[in-house]
Design an enzyme around this catalytic site. Structure first.
Site, short mmCIF file in Angstrom:
data_model
loop_
_atom_site.label_atom_id
_atom_site.label_comp_id
_atom_site.label_asym_id
_atom_site.label_seq_id
_atom_site.Cartn_x
_atom_site.Cartn_y
_atom_site.Cartn_z
N GLU A 116 0.79 -1.23 0.00
CA GLU A 116 0.00 0.00 0.00
C GLU A 116 0.82 1.28 0.00
O GLU A 116 0.35 2.30 -0.51
CB GLU A 116 -0.93 -0.01 1.23
CG GLU A 116 -1.94 -1.15 1.27
CD GLU A 116 -2.98 -1.04 0.18
OE1 GLU A 116 -3.29 0.09 -0.24
OE2 GLU A 116 -3.48 -2.09 -0.26
N SER A 411 -41.02 -34.17 43.27
CA SER A 411 -40.43 -34.46 44.59
C SER A 411 -39.14 -33.71 44.85
O SER A 411 -38.64 -33.72 45.98
CB SER A 411 -40.19 -35.96 44.74
OG SER A 411 -41.43 -36.64 44.78
#
Length: 722
Positions: A116, A411
Site C-alpha cells: 500500500e 419431589s
C-alpha cells in the site's frame, strides 16, 4: 524622365520612412505589451490562488476538529471472557477488537507497507510524486481512475470520509492525513489503520480478520496468512476468500511478490509460499460457540447494566469477566451428548408421537417430540455459575430453560418441606404412617395422592426413610401438620420467587419453579445454611483496563447450621441408598454428595438436583409442551440422574482444583444419639432394636426409653426359723 526619377526617388524615400517609422513604433510598444501580459498572468494566478484558497478554506470547515483527531475512538467490540481466560464471544456493532502495535506480527506490517505505501516511513502524510502521477492519469481520463493514497490518507478515509469518488474527498483526506501525521507516530498510525480497516465478511481490524478467516489470534498469523489479509483490502468483496477463493489466492501471491520486490522476502521464500493453499478455517463472528445459553444470559444482564454504567456494550470495547469455567462446561456438554440420544429414542417410542408423525408429518413430529433439558452448575460458596446449558440447540431455540422456564419440580421440592419441619422441632427420627390419605382441593374435589409404586406399607416410617424413598403419603401428612404457609416461608427464604399456592399438593412439587432458583437453593445445604445468589459477571473493564463494575456475591443466612447439617445428611442418604443411589451403583460416583430426584404427574418432568462440598448442579428433562410426557417409567432417577452423575464424575476425575472443600461444614449444635426404634426415646442397653440418628440438641430427646428397662433382679426368699 526627371519626374519619373523624382517620382521614383520620392517613392523610395517614403518607403524608407515608413519602414523606419514602423520599427520605432514596434520598439516603443514591446515593453508595454510585456508588462500587460505579466500583470494579467499574475492577476490570473492570484485569482486562482484566492479561489483555491477559499476552496481549501471551505473544505477545512468540513474536516474533523483537532480534538477529535487527538481522540480517535472507533467502535470496538466488547469481549466476554470465561473465568479460566477463554474468549466466549464478542458483542459488536462492528466486529472490531483492538490490538496494540507490539502484538501485530512483523509479517503483517511488511505486507501492508510493501503493498500500500512503500514510502510510508519517509513521507509526512501525502506522497507528492504519487499524487502528481495519479493526477496526470485522472486528467487524461477526465475521471478518478487512479489514487495515490498513502496509508495515512486511507486511515483518514476510513475514519471520516467514506469512499465517495470525488476530488473533494481526496483533498480532505490529504489535509486530514497531514494533521494525523503531526499528531501521531508512524507506529500509532499503523496500529490504528490495522485496527480500524474493514477486512470483509463482518471483520473489522486485523484481530477480527485473523479470527474470521483462520480461527486464530493475530499474534499467531504466519506470512502467507498475513499476505492474504492485506490482499483483501484491495477489494473486500471481490477478493473475499470465502466467496472467491481463486481470486483471493492470486491476490495473496501478488502481495507476496510485492513483499519480495520490497526486500521482505527472498526469491526462495516467495517460490515456496506461493504454492501453499489458502488454509482457511472460517468462523462465524455472530455464532456463540462456547456456552451460548450462558453467553446470551450475560448479554441480557449487560443490556440492563449499560444505562447505569453509561456505556454501549456493542461499541465501547469493554472486557467482561464472567464466572463460567469452560472445563466444567465441556464436561456438562459431554454428559448430555452421552445420554440424550438414548433418552430421545425411548421418548419417541410412545404411540402418541408415532400418531403425530403419521398425521402431521416429520417436521411436526421432530419438533413436538424433541426432548429438551435445563442443566446448570454453581459454586455454592460464591454463587458463580460454572456451566449452563439451556436447551438442545441454541441455533434453533434461544429460549433459556435454565433461567426463563418455569416447571413443576415434583419431589425435588420436598427438601423445602423437610427443612421447614427439621427447623421447627422435628427430627429425622420423627415418624408418620405410610397409609393412603384423602385431601380436598380448593375446588372441593377429592385428591388421593399415591406413592410412586402405588403401594403403601402401612408401617410407621421415619422422616429420613420417607425422604429416602420419596414417599408421597408421608409428605402430604407432614405438610398438613406444619402448614403449607410455613413451607412457602422457607422456600422464599431459600430463594424461590415464583408463585407458590398454600395447598397440600405443594408438598409434592405442584408449583412451578425456575430451574436456576431451585438449583441455587440446594446450594444452601452445601454452604452451612447461607444462600449465595447466582451471578454470571464478576467485573467489567473499559477499553483502557479501568474497572467500571464489580459484582460481589450477595449472601443471605437462610438456615441455621444445625438444620442445614441434618438436611445435608438426610439428602446424602438419598444418594447413598435412596432414589439417587444409581449415581453410586451404576455411574460409580463416590464423592460425598446429597441430592433429590423429582418426577411430576404422568412423567411429564424429570429432575435431579445434587450437591457436593464444592458444587451444586441440577438438571430438568422434559418436552417444551407439557401436554406430552417423557413416557412411563421416565422418573428423575432414570431420565435425569444419568446426566448429573456422569457430569459430576467427569468433573471430579478431570479437574483436580475443583476439589476445594474436603467435607461439608459441621455443626456443634447437632449430636448423633442412639434411639430406641420402638419408642423413639434414648436407647437403654435393654432396648431390643436401636439405631443412631442426628438431632438438633435444642430438640433432642432427653428421656430414656421407659419401655425397655433393666429386669427386676431375682430375690431369694428369706427362710424363717421358728
Amino acid at each position: 524622365m526627371k519626374r519619373k526619377r523624382k517620382a521614383n526617388t520620392g517613392s523610395i524615400s517614403r518607403t524608407k520612412i515608413k519602414k523606419t517609422t514602423g520599427r520605432q513604433k514596434g520598439s516603443a510598444s514591446s515593453p508595454f505589451r510585456l508588462k500587460t501580459t505579466t500583470w494579467i498572468g499574475i492577476a490570473v494566478a492570484l485569482i486562482f490562488l484566492s479561489v483555491f484558497g477559499l476552496y481549501l478554506y471551505s473544505l477545512s470547515k468540513e474536516l474533523p476538529p483537532l480534538e477529535k483527531l487527538e481522540r480517535i475512538d472507533p467502535e470496538i467490540a466488547t469481549v466476554v471472557y470465561s473465568a479460566d481466560g477463554e474468549v466466549l464471544h464478542s458483542f459488536f456493532t462492528f466486529n472490531r477488537t483492538y490490538t496494540p502495535y507490539e502484538k501485530i506480527p512483523k509479517y503483517v506490517i511488511d505486507a501492508l507497507i510493501s503493498t500500500e505505501d512503500r514510502d510510508f516511513f519517509n513521507h509526512w502524510g501525502i506522497n507528492l510524486t504519487g499524487i502528481l502521477r495519479a493526477l496526470l492519469v485522472d486528467l487524461i481520463h477526465m475521471e478518478l481512475k487512479q489514487g495515490a493514497s498513502t496509508i495515512t490518507m486511507q486511515l483518514a478515509r476510513n475514519l471520516y470520509f467514506g469512499y465517495a469518488q470525488t476530488f473533494d474527498r481526496k483533498i480532505k483526506e490529504a489535509l486530514t492525513a497531514i494533521q494525523i501525521e503531526r499528531t501521531y507516530s508512524k507506529e500509532e498510525i499503523l496500529s490504528m489503520y490495522l485496527n480500524i480497516t474493514f477486512f470483509g465478511n463482518h471483520a473489522y481490524g486485523i484481530r477480527a480478520a485473523a479470527k474470521r478467516y483462520f480461527n486464530k489470534d493475530v499474534e499467531d498469523l504466519n506470512v502467507q496468512e498475513a499476505a492474504l489479509l492485506i490482499g483483501i483490502l484491495k477489494g473486500q468483496t471481490y477478493y473475499s476468500p470465502i466467496r472467491h477463493p481463486e481470486r483471493a489466492l492470486k491476490r495473496r501471491n501478488v502481495v507476496l511478490s510485492m513483499m519480495m520486490d520490497n526486500g521482505k522476502l527472498t526469491r526462495a521464500e516467495f517460490d515456496s509460499l506461493k504454492q501453499l493453499p489458502l488454509g482457511l478455517d472460517i468462523t462465524d463472528p455472530y455464532k456463540m460457540k462456547i456456552a451460548p445459553y450462558f453467553t446470551e444470559y450475560v448479554r441480557r444482564k449487560l443490556n440492563k447494566l449499560q444505562d447505569s454504567l453509561g456505556v454501549n456494550i456493542y461499541e465501547d470495547g469493554l472486557r467482561i469477566y464472567t464466572t463460567l469455567d469452560t472445563r466444567v462446561q465441556k464436561y456438562m456438554e459431554m454428559s448430555i451428548a452421552k445420554h440424550i440420544d438414548a433418552i430421545q429414542e425411548r421418548v419417541r417410542r410412545q404411540s402418541v408421537f408415532r400418531k403425530i408423525k403419521e398425521e402431521l408429518g416429520d417436521s411436526a413430529y421432530e419438533s413436538i417430540s424433541k426432548v429438551q433439558l435445563a442443566f446448570t452448575a454453581i459454586d455454592p460458596h460464591n454463587g458463580h455459575i460454572l456451566a449452563m446449558v439451556g436447551g438442545r440447540d441454541f441455533t434453533k431455540s434461544k429460549w433459556n430453560r435454565v433461567t426463563q422456564m418455569m416447571r413443576q419440580p415434583g419431589s425435588a421440592f420436598k427438601p423445602f418441606l423437610y427443612t421447614a419441619a427439621i427447623d421447627n422441632g422435628y427430627s429425622p427420627a420423627s415418624k408418620y404412617p405410610d397409609l393412603p390419605t384423602v385431601e380436598f382441593n380448593p375446588d372441593s374435589t377429592r385428591w388421593t395422592p399415591q406413592n410412586y409404586n402405588g403401594a403403601f406399607s402401612g408401617e410407621m416410617v421415619t422422616l429420613r426413610e420417607a425422604l429416602r424413598k420419596s414417599l408421597n403419603s408421608v409428605a402430604v401428612r407432614l405438610i398438613a401438620d406444619i402448614t403449607p404457609q410455613m413451607v412457602i416461608k422457607y422456600a422464599r427464604e431459600m430463594g424461590i420467587t415464583t408463585p407458590l399456592h398454600p395447598y397440600s399438593s405443594l408438598a409434592l412439587g405442584s408449583a412451578d419453579v425456575i430451574p436456576l432458583e431451585i438449583i441455587s437453593a440446594y446450594g444452601i445445604f452445601a454452604n452451612n445454611g447461607v444462600h449465595v445468589y447466582p451471578i454470571a459477571i464478576t467485573r467489567i473493564e473499559d477499553r483502557n483496563g479501568n474497572v467500571i463494575y464489580t459484582q460481589t456475591p450477595r449472601m443471605k443466612e437462610a438456615l441455621s447450621p444445625e438444620t442445614t447439617y441434618i438436611m445435608n445428611d438426610m439428602l446424602q442418604t438419598v444418594v447413598n441408598r435412596g432414589t439417587g443411589a444409581r449415581a453410586r451403583t451404576v455411574f460409580k460416583f463416590y464423592e460425598k454428595a446429597g441430592g433429590k430426584t423429582g418426577t411430576t404427574n404422568s412423567y411429564t418432568d424429570a429432575w435431579f438436583i445434587g450437591f457436593t462440598p464444592d458444587m451444586v448442579a441440577g438438571i430438568w428433562v422434559g418436552l417444551d409442551d407439557f401436554k406430552y410426557s417423557l413416557g412411563r417409567g421416565m422418573t428423575g432417577s432414570v431420565a435425569a440422574l444419568p446426566f448429573w452423575a456422569d457430569f459430576m464424575k467427569m468433573v471430579y476425575d478431570s479437574i483436580p482444583d475443583i476439589r476445594k472443600h474436603k467435607d461439608f461444614p459441621q455443626a456443634s449444635g447437632v449430636a448423633r444419639l442412639k434411639i430406641c426404634a420402638e419408642t423413639n426415646l434414648l436407647a437403654t442397653p435393654y432396648c431390643p432394636e436401636t439405631y443412631e440418628e442426628l438431632f438438633n440438641l435444642k430438640y433432642a430427646p432427653s428421656k430414656k426409653c421407659d419401655k425397655h428397662q433393666e429386669p427386676i433382679p431375682y430375690r431369694k426368699k428369706r427362710r424363717h426359723i421358728f
